[in-house]
Design a protein around this motif. Sequence first.
Motif, PDB file in Angstrom:
ATOM      1  N   GLY A  78       0.807  -1.215   0.000  1.00  0.00           N
ATOM      2  CA  GLY A  78       0.000   0.000   0.000  1.00  0.00           C
ATOM      3  C   GLY A  78       0.840   1.264   0.000  1.00  0.00           C
ATOM      4  N   VAL A  79       1.974   1.224   0.697  1.00  0.00           N
ATOM      5  CA  VAL A  79       2.864   2.394   0.712  1.00  0.00           C
ATOM      6  C   VAL A  79       3.297   2.733  -0.708  1.00  0.00           C
ATOM      7  CG1 VAL A  79       5.102   3.281   1.460  1.00  0.00           C
ATOM      8  CG2 VAL A  79       3.671   2.001   3.069  1.00  0.00           C
ATOM      9  N   ASN A  80       3.783   1.727  -1.417  1.00  0.00           N
ATOM     10  CA  ASN A  80       4.265   1.961  -2.775  1.00  0.00           C
ATOM     11  C   ASN A  80       3.142   2.351  -3.718  1.00  0.00           C
ATOM     12  OD1 ASN A  80       6.693   1.152  -1.677  1.00  0.00           O
ATOM     13  ND2 ASN A  80       7.261  -0.100  -3.435  1.00  0.00           N
ATOM     14  N   LEU A  81       2.000   1.670  -3.610  1.00  0.00           N
ATOM     15  CA  LEU A  81       0.901   1.969  -4.525  1.00  0.00           C
ATOM     16  C   LEU A  81       0.416   3.405  -4.352  1.00  0.00           C
ATOM     17  CD1 LEU A  81      -1.179   1.183  -6.642  1.00  0.00           C
ATOM     18  CD2 LEU A  81      -2.635   0.326  -4.790  1.00  0.00           C
ATOM     19  N   VAL A  82       0.225   3.850  -3.127  1.00  0.00           N
ATOM     20  CA  VAL A  82      -0.276   5.205  -2.893  1.00  0.00           C
ATOM     21  C   VAL A  82       0.704   6.248  -3.419  1.00  0.00           C
ATOM     22  CG1 VAL A  82      -0.749   6.890  -1.072  1.00  0.00           C
ATOM     23  CG2 VAL A  82      -1.797   4.636  -0.985  1.00  0.00           C
ATOM     24  N   ARG A  83       1.973   6.069  -3.137  1.00  0.00           N
ATOM     25  CA  ARG A  83       2.980   7.017  -3.636  1.00  0.00           C
ATOM     26  C   ARG A  83       2.996   7.052  -5.153  1.00  0.00           C
ATOM     27  NH1 ARG A  83       8.145   5.261   0.109  1.00  0.00           N
ATOM     28  NH2 ARG A  83       7.682   6.505   1.983  1.00  0.00           N
ATOM     29  N   GLN A  84       2.982   5.865  -5.772  1.00  0.00           N
ATOM     30  CA  GLN A  84       3.047   5.796  -7.231  1.00  0.00           C
ATOM     31  C   GLN A  84       1.769   6.325  -7.876  1.00  0.00           C
ATOM     32  OE1 GLN A  84       4.253   1.735  -8.264  1.00  0.00           O
ATOM     33  NE2 GLN A  84       5.838   1.798  -6.682  1.00  0.00           N
ATOM     34  N   TYR A  85       0.635   6.146  -7.196  1.00  0.00           N
ATOM     35  CA  TYR A  85      -0.644   6.650  -7.705  1.00  0.00           C
ATOM     36  C   TYR A  85      -0.595   8.170  -7.804  1.00  0.00           C
ATOM     37  CZ  TYR A  85      -5.735   6.262  -8.416  1.00  0.00           C
ATOM     38  OH  TYR A  85      -7.015   6.266  -8.930  1.00  0.00           O
ATOM     39  N   ARG A  86      -0.083   8.814  -6.745  1.00  0.00           N
ATOM     40  CA  ARG A  86       0.049  10.274  -6.747  1.00  0.00           C
ATOM     41  C   ARG A  86       1.074  10.721  -7.787  1.00  0.00           C
ATOM     42  NH1 ARG A  86      -3.669  13.728  -4.146  1.00  0.00           N
ATOM     43  NH2 ARG A  86      -4.282  12.774  -2.164  1.00  0.00           N
ATOM     44  N   GLN A  87       2.191  10.037  -7.834  1.00  0.00           N
ATOM     45  CA  GLN A  87       3.249  10.408  -8.775  1.00  0.00           C
ATOM     46  C   GLN A  87       2.771  10.307 -10.216  1.00  0.00           C
ATOM     47  OE1 GLN A  87       6.350   7.726  -7.613  1.00  0.00           O
ATOM     48  NE2 GLN A  87       6.918   8.910  -5.781  1.00  0.00           N
ATOM     49  N   ALA A  88       1.863   9.356 -10.477  1.00  0.00           N
ATOM     50  CA  ALA A  88       1.324   9.182 -11.828  1.00  0.00           C
ATOM     51  C   ALA A  88       0.225  10.187 -12.141  1.00  0.00           C
ATOM     52  CB  ALA A  88       0.794   7.758 -11.992  1.00  0.00           C
ATOM     53  N   GLY A  89      -0.143  11.013 -11.165  1.00  0.00           N
ATOM     54  CA  GLY A  89      -1.175  12.019 -11.379  1.00  0.00           C
ATOM     55  C   GLY A  89      -2.573  11.453 -11.495  1.00  0.00           C
ATOM     56  N   LEU A  90      -2.794  10.299 -10.867  1.00  0.00           N
ATOM     57  CA  LEU A  90      -4.089   9.632 -10.997  1.00  0.00           C
ATOM     58  C   LEU A  90      -5.077   9.986  -9.897  1.00  0.00           C
ATOM     59  CD1 LEU A  90      -2.947   6.053 -12.120  1.00  0.00           C
ATOM     60  CD2 LEU A  90      -3.969   7.857 -13.514  1.00  0.00           C
ATOM     61  N   GLN A  91      -4.732  10.938  -9.004  1.00  0.00           N
ATOM     62  CA  GLN A  91      -5.633  11.258  -7.908  1.00  0.00           C
ATOM     63  C   GLN A  91      -6.975  11.821  -8.381  1.00  0.00           C
ATOM     64  OE1 GLN A  91      -2.561  12.414  -8.321  1.00  0.00           O
ATOM     65  NE2 GLN A  91      -2.487  14.666  -8.212  1.00  0.00           N
ATOM     66  N   ARG A  92      -7.053  12.204  -9.648  1.00  0.00           N
ATOM     67  CA  ARG A  92      -8.341  12.617 -10.208  1.00  0.00           C
ATOM     68  C   ARG A  92      -9.324  11.456 -10.231  1.00  0.00           C
ATOM     69  NH1 ARG A  92      -8.253  10.403 -15.276  1.00  0.00           N
ATOM     70  NH2 ARG A  92      -6.172   9.860 -16.078  1.00  0.00           N
ATOM     71  N   ILE A  93      -8.817  10.218 -10.225  1.00  0.00           N
ATOM     72  CA  ILE A  93      -9.673   9.025 -10.164  1.00  0.00           C
ATOM     73  C   ILE A  93      -9.806   8.646  -8.694  1.00  0.00           C
ATOM     74  CG2 ILE A  93      -9.919   6.602 -10.836  1.00  0.00           C
ATOM     75  CD1 ILE A  93      -8.161   7.224 -13.277  1.00  0.00           C
ATOM     76  N   PRO A  94     -11.007   8.696  -8.109  1.00  0.00           N
ATOM     77  CA  PRO A  94     -11.183   8.407  -6.679  1.00  0.00           C
ATOM     78  C   PRO A  94     -10.544   7.079  -6.278  1.00  0.00           C
ATOM     79  CG  PRO A  94     -13.199   9.279  -7.581  1.00  0.00           C
ATOM     80  CD  PRO A  94     -12.270   9.075  -8.753  1.00  0.00           C
ATOM     81  N   PHE A  95      -9.832   7.123  -5.155  1.00  0.00           N
ATOM     82  CA  PHE A  95      -9.076   5.986  -4.643  1.00  0.00           C
ATOM     83  C   PHE A  95      -9.854   5.389  -3.471  1.00  0.00           C
ATOM     84  CE2 PHE A  95      -5.823   3.832  -2.188  1.00  0.00           C
ATOM     85  CZ  PHE A  95      -4.863   3.417  -3.093  1.00  0.00           C
ATOM     86  N   LEU A  96     -10.473   4.227  -3.714  1.00  0.00           N
ATOM     87  CA  LEU A  96     -11.263   3.532  -2.698  1.00  0.00           C
ATOM     88  C   LEU A  96     -10.489   2.302  -2.259  1.00  0.00           C
ATOM     89  CD1 LEU A  96     -14.721   3.556  -4.554  1.00  0.00           C
ATOM     90  CD2 LEU A  96     -13.658   5.409  -3.232  1.00  0.00           C
ATOM     91  N   SER A  97     -10.484   2.020  -0.957  1.00  0.00           N
ATOM     92  CA  SER A  97      -9.634   0.925  -0.513  1.00  0.00           C
ATOM     93  C   SER A  97     -10.092   0.355   0.818  1.00  0.00           C
ATOM     94  CB  SER A  97      -8.192   1.430  -0.348  1.00  0.00           C
ATOM     95  OG  SER A  97      -8.105   2.325   0.750  1.00  0.00           O
ATOM     96  N   ALA A  98      -9.451  -0.721   1.182  1.00  0.00           N
ATOM     97  CA  ALA A  98      -9.512  -1.262   2.540  1.00  0.00           C
ATOM     98  C   ALA A  98      -8.125  -1.798   2.857  1.00  0.00           C
ATOM     99  CB  ALA A  98     -10.559  -2.364   2.658  1.00  0.00           C
ATOM    100  N   PHE A  99      -7.610  -1.482   4.055  1.00  0.00           N
ATOM    101  CA  PHE A  99      -6.293  -1.930   4.522  1.00  0.00           C
ATOM    102  C   PHE A  99      -5.148  -1.401   3.665  1.00  0.00           C
ATOM    103  CE2 PHE A  99      -9.440  -5.307   5.284  1.00  0.00           C
ATOM    104  CZ  PHE A  99      -9.519  -5.219   6.656  1.00  0.00           C
ATOM    105  N   THR A 100      -5.389  -0.385   2.871  1.00  0.00           N
ATOM    106  CA  THR A 100      -4.358   0.184   2.014  1.00  0.00           C
ATOM    107  C   THR A 100      -3.874   1.515   2.561  1.00  0.00           C
ATOM    108  OG1 THR A 100      -5.414  -0.884   0.111  1.00  0.00           O
ATOM    109  CG2 THR A 100      -3.796   0.836  -0.370  1.00  0.00           C
TER     110      THR A 100
END
Length: 399
Positions: free
Chosen positions: A234-256
């Motif tokens: 989850g640490v890597n995914l969240v960082r990479q998600y932001r770095q890829a500029g994908l925060q415009r797509i809502p990020f829904l999760s559990a335990f992430t």
Amino acid sequence: MSIQIGRRQALGLATGLAAGSLAIPGLARAQAAPVKIGLVAVQTGPAATLGTHLRDGFLLGMKHLDSKLGGRATEVLPIDDELRPDVAVTKVRAALERDKVDFVVGVVFSNILAAIMRPVTDTQTFLISTNAGPSPFAGRGCNPYFFATSYVNDQNHAVMGKAAQDAGYKRVMLLVPNYQAGRDSVAGFKSEFKGEVVEEMFTPLTQMDFSAELARIAAANPDALFTFMPGGLGVNLVRQYRQAGLQRIPFLSAFTVDESVLPAQGAAAVGFQTGTSWTPTLPGEQNARFVRDFEAQFNYVPASYAAHAYDAAMLLDSALRRTGGSLADKGALRTALKAADFRSVRGNFAFGANHFPVQDFWLAKVAQRPDGKFQTEHVRKVYENVTDPFAAQCRMPAG
């Protein structure tokens, strides 16, 4: 640094628990051998942070109970499963056969729980899971010697499926690790989400680079992403998600995005949503005391791994109080455990027929506190006093 400080203090707590078991004056009951707890908490590799939360939550519970369960001195024996099922089985068997533990408590990952279930319960030793909750053990595989103070794996994910449905999302992509809990997460989400699942992406449990998956998400441009990626994943995914500029797509999760990984994720996780049975902000004095004392003792914000482990300590104490400290009558002890006569940090809590909790579930989001630390904060209650969907399949065998 805060995790390292917490570990040193936890070791001091464990030493104190063992030492306190050597000299308890007074009642004859207290002259009996100490109650022994085998505490299974991964302490090796990227998932060690999750195990640290679990361990520290249980140890804080024991501190609040003056190192006693039902008035009896108690010794906690730490077991590092190393996130390896074969290692977990070897160490747990040693705890059962050599150390004669009375209970096995803990377990973060479902593959570890699956490995040790039979070795523990076949000896008529009670196994209390404080996190892992694979659906087979809630249904046809329910066991008279198994209880969970957490949830069935599917449930937190179903919260997010309902949240996505309520938000009106039509197209969602799923990204999870390829093991039992990952498959449970997909089933849980889809049980409530009625829109289109654009793609289900399954990755190895050890994967840390998500560039290929993020490229597919960007190309598909779904209404939202749902993911379950615990610990370092989850640490890597969240960082990479932001770095890829994908925060415009809502990020829904559990335990992430939870307190076990937020110190590493930091601002990259703020605003991301999660489904959960507990947050540090839930109302109630029991929860306020737990969070306050946990932070004072270990110097970091607890996650649900810690909260559910804390409740496990309270559960065991309540059961032994009901049996007068006796462990001899397994049937009486089981009845006492089922009663769940303790104050949970979650408020509403009881056991269903399958020994899994009947409890509330929440939609939460990540926020930064005024002191700079990060935590999840409850937004709204999604389910109230809910029983998991597998309980109806349980035909509890006589034990």
